[in-house]
Design a protein around this motif. Structure first.
Motif, PDB file in Angstrom:
ATOM      1  N   CYS A   1     -11.466  -9.792  -8.465  1.00  0.00           N
ATOM      2  CA  CYS A   1     -10.067  -9.870  -8.038  1.00  0.00           C
ATOM      3  C   CYS A   1     -10.084  -9.752  -6.526  1.00  0.00           C
ATOM      4  N   THR A   2      -9.757 -10.823  -5.844  1.00  0.00           N
ATOM      5  CA  THR A   2      -9.856 -10.867  -4.394  1.00  0.00           C
ATOM      6  C   THR A   2      -8.478 -10.986  -3.762  1.00  0.00           C
ATOM      7  N   ALA A   3      -8.242 -10.125  -2.802  1.00  0.00           N
ATOM      8  CA  ALA A   3      -6.976 -10.160  -2.068  1.00  0.00           C
ATOM      9  C   ALA A   3      -7.064 -11.137  -0.911  1.00  0.00           C
ATOM     10  N   SER A   4      -6.029 -11.882  -0.746  1.00  0.00           N
ATOM     11  CA  SER A   4      -5.940 -12.835   0.359  1.00  0.00           C
ATOM     12  C   SER A   4      -4.751 -12.473   1.233  1.00  0.00           C
ATOM     13  N   GLY A   5      -5.009 -12.333   2.528  1.00  0.00           N
ATOM     14  CA  GLY A   5      -3.918 -12.039   3.447  1.00  0.00           C
ATOM     15  C   GLY A   5      -3.642 -10.568   3.648  1.00  0.00           C
ATOM     16  N   PHE A   6      -4.322  -9.707   2.929  1.00  0.00           N
ATOM     17  CA  PHE A   6      -4.179  -8.270   3.099  1.00  0.00           C
ATOM     18  C   PHE A   6      -5.425  -7.585   2.541  1.00  0.00           C
ATOM     19  N   THR A   7      -5.615  -6.322   2.903  1.00  0.00           N
ATOM     20  CA  THR A   7      -6.764  -5.587   2.393  1.00  0.00           C
ATOM     21  C   THR A   7      -6.318  -4.614   1.310  1.00  0.00           C
ATOM     22  N   LEU A   8      -7.273  -4.215   0.497  1.00  0.00           N
ATOM     23  CA  LEU A   8      -6.988  -3.313  -0.617  1.00  0.00           C
ATOM     24  C   LEU A   8      -7.271  -1.858  -0.258  1.00  0.00           C
ATOM     25  N   THR A   9      -7.471  -1.588   1.004  1.00  0.00           N
ATOM     26  CA  THR A   9      -7.930  -0.273   1.453  1.00  0.00           C
ATOM     27  C   THR A   9      -7.091   0.874   0.895  1.00  0.00           C
ATOM     28  N   ASN A  10      -5.790   0.733   0.912  1.00  0.00           N
ATOM     29  CA  ASN A  10      -4.915   1.828   0.483  1.00  0.00           C
ATOM     30  C   ASN A  10      -4.255   1.574  -0.864  1.00  0.00           C
ATOM     31  N   CYS A  11      -4.876   0.710  -1.655  1.00  0.00           N
ATOM     32  CA  CYS A  11      -4.286   0.333  -2.929  1.00  0.00           C
ATOM     33  C   CYS A  11      -5.049   0.919  -4.105  1.00  0.00           C
ATOM     34  N   LYS A  12      -4.312   1.363  -5.082  1.00  0.00           N
ATOM     35  CA  LYS A  12      -4.886   1.599  -6.400  1.00  0.00           C
ATOM     36  C   LYS A  12      -4.953   0.253  -7.095  1.00  0.00           C
ATOM     37  N   MET A  13      -6.059  -0.005  -7.776  1.00  0.00           N
ATOM     38  CA  MET A  13      -6.243  -1.294  -8.419  1.00  0.00           C
ATOM     39  C   MET A  13      -6.316  -1.126  -9.928  1.00  0.00           C
ATOM     40  N   ASP A  14      -5.624  -1.999 -10.623  1.00  0.00           N
ATOM     41  CA  ASP A  14      -5.593  -1.962 -12.081  1.00  0.00           C
ATOM     42  C   ASP A  14      -6.029  -3.308 -12.647  1.00  0.00           C
ATOM     43  N   TRP A  15      -6.783  -3.246 -13.725  1.00  0.00           N
ATOM     44  CA  TRP A  15      -7.067  -4.434 -14.529  1.00  0.00           C
ATOM     45  C   TRP A  15      -6.291  -4.293 -15.843  1.00  0.00           C
ATOM     46  N   PHE A  16      -5.534  -5.310 -16.158  1.00  0.00           N
ATOM     47  CA  PHE A  16      -4.812  -5.391 -17.418  1.00  0.00           C
ATOM     48  C   PHE A  16      -5.371  -6.567 -18.213  1.00  0.00           C
TER      49      PHE A  16
ATOM     50  N   SER B   1      -1.303  -1.346  -6.745  1.00  0.00           N
ATOM     51  CA  SER B   1      -0.246  -0.353  -6.891  1.00  0.00           C
ATOM     52  C   SER B   1      -0.511   0.787  -5.921  1.00  0.00           C
ATOM     53  N   GLY B   2       0.441   1.739  -5.848  1.00  0.00           N
ATOM     54  CA  GLY B   2       0.263   2.876  -4.959  1.00  0.00           C
ATOM     55  C   GLY B   2       1.269   2.863  -3.823  1.00  0.00           C
ATOM     56  N   ASP B   3       1.647   4.056  -3.401  1.00  0.00           N
ATOM     57  CA  ASP B   3       2.695   4.202  -2.394  1.00  0.00           C
ATOM     58  C   ASP B   3       2.305   3.648  -1.033  1.00  0.00           C
ATOM     59  N   TYR B   4       1.008   3.618  -0.740  1.00  0.00           N
ATOM     60  CA  TYR B   4       0.567   3.210   0.597  1.00  0.00           C
ATOM     61  C   TYR B   4      -0.130   1.840   0.586  1.00  0.00           C
ATOM     62  N   CYS B   5      -0.036   1.181  -0.530  1.00  0.00           N
ATOM     63  CA  CYS B   5      -0.651  -0.134  -0.623  1.00  0.00           C
ATOM     64  C   CYS B   5       0.148  -1.132   0.207  1.00  0.00           C
ATOM     65  N   ALA B   6      -0.571  -2.006   0.899  1.00  0.00           N
ATOM     66  CA  ALA B   6       0.100  -2.932   1.811  1.00  0.00           C
ATOM     67  C   ALA B   6       0.980  -3.942   1.086  1.00  0.00           C
ATOM     68  N   TYR B   7       0.605  -4.278  -0.139  1.00  0.00           N
ATOM     69  CA  TYR B   7       1.332  -5.321  -0.845  1.00  0.00           C
ATOM     70  C   TYR B   7       1.168  -5.120  -2.337  1.00  0.00           C
ATOM     71  N   LEU B   8       2.283  -5.015  -3.029  1.00  0.00           N
ATOM     72  CA  LEU B   8       2.271  -4.796  -4.471  1.00  0.00           C
ATOM     73  C   LEU B   8       2.440  -6.131  -5.165  1.00  0.00           C
ATOM     74  N   THR B   9       1.458  -6.499  -5.970  1.00  0.00           N
ATOM     75  CA  THR B   9       1.523  -7.802  -6.606  1.00  0.00           C
ATOM     76  C   THR B   9       0.567  -7.875  -7.794  1.00  0.00           C
ATOM     77  N   TRP B  10       0.705  -8.920  -8.565  1.00  0.00           N
ATOM     78  CA  TRP B  10      -0.180  -9.269  -9.666  1.00  0.00           C
ATOM     79  C   TRP B  10      -0.930 -10.550  -9.315  1.00  0.00           C
ATOM     80  N   GLY B  11      -2.142 -10.658  -9.837  1.00  0.00           N
ATOM     81  CA  GLY B  11      -2.822 -11.923  -9.774  1.00  0.00           C
ATOM     82  C   GLY B  11      -2.350 -12.833 -10.905  1.00  0.00           C
ATOM     83  N   GLN B  12      -2.837 -14.074 -10.890  1.00  0.00           N
ATOM     84  CA  GLN B  12      -2.438 -15.032 -11.919  1.00  0.00           C
ATOM     85  C   GLN B  12      -3.217 -14.854 -13.217  1.00  0.00           C
TER      86      GLN B  12
END
Length: 116
Positions: A22-37, A97-108
């Motif tokens: 799962c690769t982020a484009s346009g932002f980093t995942l540094t401050n994000c919690k990551m979930d796989w569904f 996800s997460g309060d300090y994540c730069a961008y909250l979104t789902w992949g396709q």
């Protein structure tokens, strides 16, 4: 463009392995919690695994001991899936996800199909 892109899905036989990315484009995942569904056809979406900013991981009981979540330092999260079973067949999606994540979104999402 800000987005998450999953890759690595495919078709394998029971007992096989796949590694999803799962690769982020346009932002980093540094401050994000990551979930796989995952979402099997005709069934509700379920949480498979998570990794937080302290690299603490959680897993659904159904995948414990078989799946491993990990991440690199910047923008990719992985889901290593071993000993795959037909019941793992589903559409797999990642989410930030997460309060300090730069961008909250789902992949396709990416399809995983396990045959017996």
């Amino acid at each position: 463009q800000l987005q998450l892109v999953e890759s690595g899905g495919g078709s394998v036989q029971s007992g096989g392995s796949l590694k999803l990315s799962c690769t982020a484009s346009g932002f980093t995942l540094t401050n994000c919690k990551m979930d796989w569904f995952r979402q099997p056809a005709g069934r509700p979406r379920e949480l498979v695994s998570s990794i937080n900013t302290d690299d603490e991981t959680t897993y659904a009981d159904s995948v414990k001991g078989r799946f491993t979540i990990s991440k690199d330092k910047l923008n990719t999260v992985y889901l290593q899936m071993n000993s795959l079973k037909p019941e793992d067949t589903a559409w797999y999606l990642c989410r930030t996800s997460g309060d300090y994540c730069a961008y909250l979104t789902w992949g396709q999402g990416t399809q995983v199909t396990v045959s017996s």
